[in-house]
Scaffold this active site. Structure first.
Site, mmCIF file in Angstrom:
data_model
loop_
_atom_site.group_PDB
_atom_site.id
_atom_site.type_symbol
_atom_site.label_atom_id
_atom_site.label_comp_id
_atom_site.label_asym_id
_atom_site.label_seq_id
_atom_site.Cartn_x
_atom_site.Cartn_y
_atom_site.Cartn_z
ATOM 1 N N HIS A 1 17.523 10.988 36.735
ATOM 2 C CA HIS A 1 17.148 10.934 35.305
ATOM 3 C C HIS A 1 16.122 12.019 34.954
ATOM 4 C CE1 HIS A 1 19.441 7.298 35.287
ATOM 5 N NE2 HIS A 1 18.577 6.645 36.025
ATOM 6 N N ASP B 1 25.916 6.496 37.666
ATOM 7 C CA ASP B 1 24.877 5.470 37.606
ATOM 8 C C ASP B 1 25.425 4.058 37.405
ATOM 9 O OD1 ASP B 1 22.481 4.156 37.399
ATOM 10 O OD2 ASP B 1 21.654 5.371 35.794
HETATM 11 C C1 NGQ Z 1 19.046 0.420 39.053
HETATM 12 N N1 NGQ Z 1 19.306 1.639 36.985
HETATM 13 O O1 NGQ Z 1 18.427 0.502 40.113
HETATM 14 O O2 NGQ Z 1 20.187 -0.021 39.008
HETATM 15 C C2 NGQ Z 1 18.382 0.920 37.808
HETATM 16 C C3 NGQ Z 1 17.819 -0.240 37.039
HETATM 17 C C4 NGQ Z 1 15.409 -0.271 37.683
HETATM 18 C C5 NGQ Z 1 18.894 2.605 36.209
HETATM 19 N N2 NGQ Z 1 17.644 2.953 36.290
HETATM 20 C C6 NGQ Z 1 16.736 -0.957 37.757
HETATM 21 N N3 NGQ Z 1 19.681 3.201 35.368
HETATM 22 O O3 NGQ Z 1 15.319 0.923 37.461
HETATM 23 O O4 NGQ Z 1 14.420 -0.979 37.878
HETATM 24 ZN ZN ZN Z 2 20.205 4.312 39.010
#
Ligand code: NGQ
Ligand code: ZN
Length: 451
Positions: free
Chosen positions: A267, A318
């Site tokens: 990101h 993602d």
């Molecule tokens: C994840 N996803 O690890 O799946 C994360 C969400 C987080 C994204 N950041 C959970 N898009 O970052 O705490």
């Molecule tokens: Zn992620």
């Protein structure tokens, strides 16, 4: 030895005509240009190198579309989406993981991704207990990758805390948690899972989930190979980071771990100009996930400044809400057009075609981030795709226009066939096991929704 001939192909030096590719044991052993097809050659029209998807949470494919209606509080955001995601993963078994990952990986192959970096953090059983084999879930990821044929960079995730300052994990995070000792055992158990062409990296989840001391140990534990981390995705993460560590995430990382080409910052959405320039010169890759970032309301990455400063980018699917590298590149350019109120923002003087510049940048950055060699060249894995010359978006187009049309003007996938390690996995736009993979996936979804 298998040979392919294509009327045109995108090679490291640019578009070439009348290209003959020879494959030996999954690797490209010869590329001849300006040469007629020979008897026995497999004929194609438009040939492109395969791309690497640097960021996938495969299991999230199973909840695609289930978080697109407003919750009770009418203030849905990234954090409320995360609660929905945690409830979904509560129910997943190892079999479910394998079936959902196979579906996601077949779709990646059908859209031109030939390698995936799996940012894998669903390690434990539904109660949060360790499986007898700590790599039980990782083995299911590897099984799905090997069955579908996609190349795998397995990125086991270290996750220990719910926020900065070493805050204890929440109940919803119980399936992710490791300490440094159990993580070292997980890494060891992951090594035998790799097939030819696969890679092993590590992924400290984020500066929220890992303390600075743990991060230093993790880097020492894995002296070679990719290191991926979520960074600066949400404004709250940046303000929390400032409060606890006294610096913004990317600034802190560059000051404390010396970012270099092994690193992929997922990101990296919220950057100051100074951070943008520092990240660009570090040689680390910004792993952009434009479709998910738009879906989750993350913000807009400063792609123009970053690319102009020589920054390296790649794309990731993602959350897997929608899998398609062309649409990732389209979303990336469109985010910039909306922000800058301008057109062809990510083109450059040297490369006036937007799609060509983004395809080339993400081909190189993607390969770097997953630890493989980029593009079609002798000695590289024979990973490539062909486009359907009868697709209306391809008609009358040549060279970079083909990419511009694929990215901006194609409603449906214009990919015809996809090969990985010399094996043809997709023909006429469909993965060779699409029917079985889909059936198994649908049965899993039915069971989960009924539970
Ligand atoms: C994840 N996803 O690890 O799946 C994360 C969400 C987080 C994204 N950041 C959970 N898009 O970052 O705490
Ligand atoms: Zn992620």
């Amino acid at each position: 030895m298998p040979t392919l001939w294509s009327a045109t192909a995108l090679l490291p030096d640019g578009w070439a005509k009348d290209v003959r590719i020879t494959i030996d044991h999954g690797l490209v052993s010869a590329i001849d240009t300006g040469t007629p097809a020979l008897p026995g050659d497999d004929h194609h029209h438009i040939l492109l190198p395969g791309l690497a998807n640097v960021h996938s949470h495969a299991f999230q494919r199973g909840m695609a579309g289930l978080a697109e209606h407003r919750g009770t509080k009418a203030d849905d955001n990234f954090w409320s989406w995360r609660e929905v995601m945690y409830r979904f993963l509560d129910r997943l078994t190892p079999d479910d993981m394998e079936a959902i990952a196979a579906m996601a990986y077949a779709e990646m192959l059908e859209t031109g991704y030939t390698h995936v970096g799996e940012f894998h953090y669903l390690h434990h059983d539904a109660e949060g207990g360790a499986y007898a084999d700590p790599a039980e879930m990782a083995a299911r990821i590897a099984a799905a990758a090997h069955a579908t044929g996609i190349g795998l960079t397995l990125l086991p995730v270290f996750y220990a805390h719910s926020n900065f300052g070493g805050a204890p994990p929440t109940p919803g995070q119980r399936r992710f948690i490791h300490n440094l000792d159990s993580f070292a055992r997980l890494l060891d158990a992951c090594r035998p899972l790799l097939a030819d062409g696969d890679r092993l990296g590590i992924a400290p989840h984020s500066l929220r989930a890992v303390t600075p001391e743990q991060l230093a140990h993790l880097i020492a534990m894995h002296p070679h190979g990719p290191i991926h981390i979520h960074a600066a995705e949400q404004v709250k993460e940046v303000t929390d980071c400032l409060a606890f560590l006294g610096k913004r995430p990317v600034e802190w990382l560059d000051d404390n771990v010396a970012l270099d080409p092994r690193w992929c910052l997922i990101h990296a959405t919220h950057l100051t100009d100074a951070e943008t320039d520092r990240l660009a010169v570090s040689g680390a890759v910004a792993g952009l996930c434009p479709i998910t970032e738009a879906n989750l309301g993350d913000g807009i990455f400063p792609a123009k400044r970053f690319l102009d400063a020589g920054g390296r980018i790649a794309t990731g699917t993602d959350s897997n809400i929608l899998i398609d590298p062309s649409q990732e590149l389209r979303a990336l350019e469109y985010s910039q057009r909306l922000a800058h109120r301008s057109r062809n923002v990510l083109a450059s003087d040297a490369c006036p075609s937007v799609a060509r510049r983004l395809f080339g940048a993400t081909l190189a950055g993607g390969a770097q981030a997953v630890g493989i060699a980029p593009g079609l060249a002798v000695g590289h894995s024979a990973d490539f795709m062909t486009l359907d010359p009868r697709h209306p978006a391809m008609h009358g187009r040549s060279g970079d226009q083909l990419l511009d049309n694929m990215v901006f003007a194609s409603r449906s996938n214009c990919i015809d066939s996809v090969w990985r390690r010399g094996e043809r996995l997709v023909s006429a736009g469909r993965h060779r096991d699409a029917v079985q993979v889909t059936q198994r996936y649908l049965a899993v979804i039915d069971r989960i929704l009924a539970a």
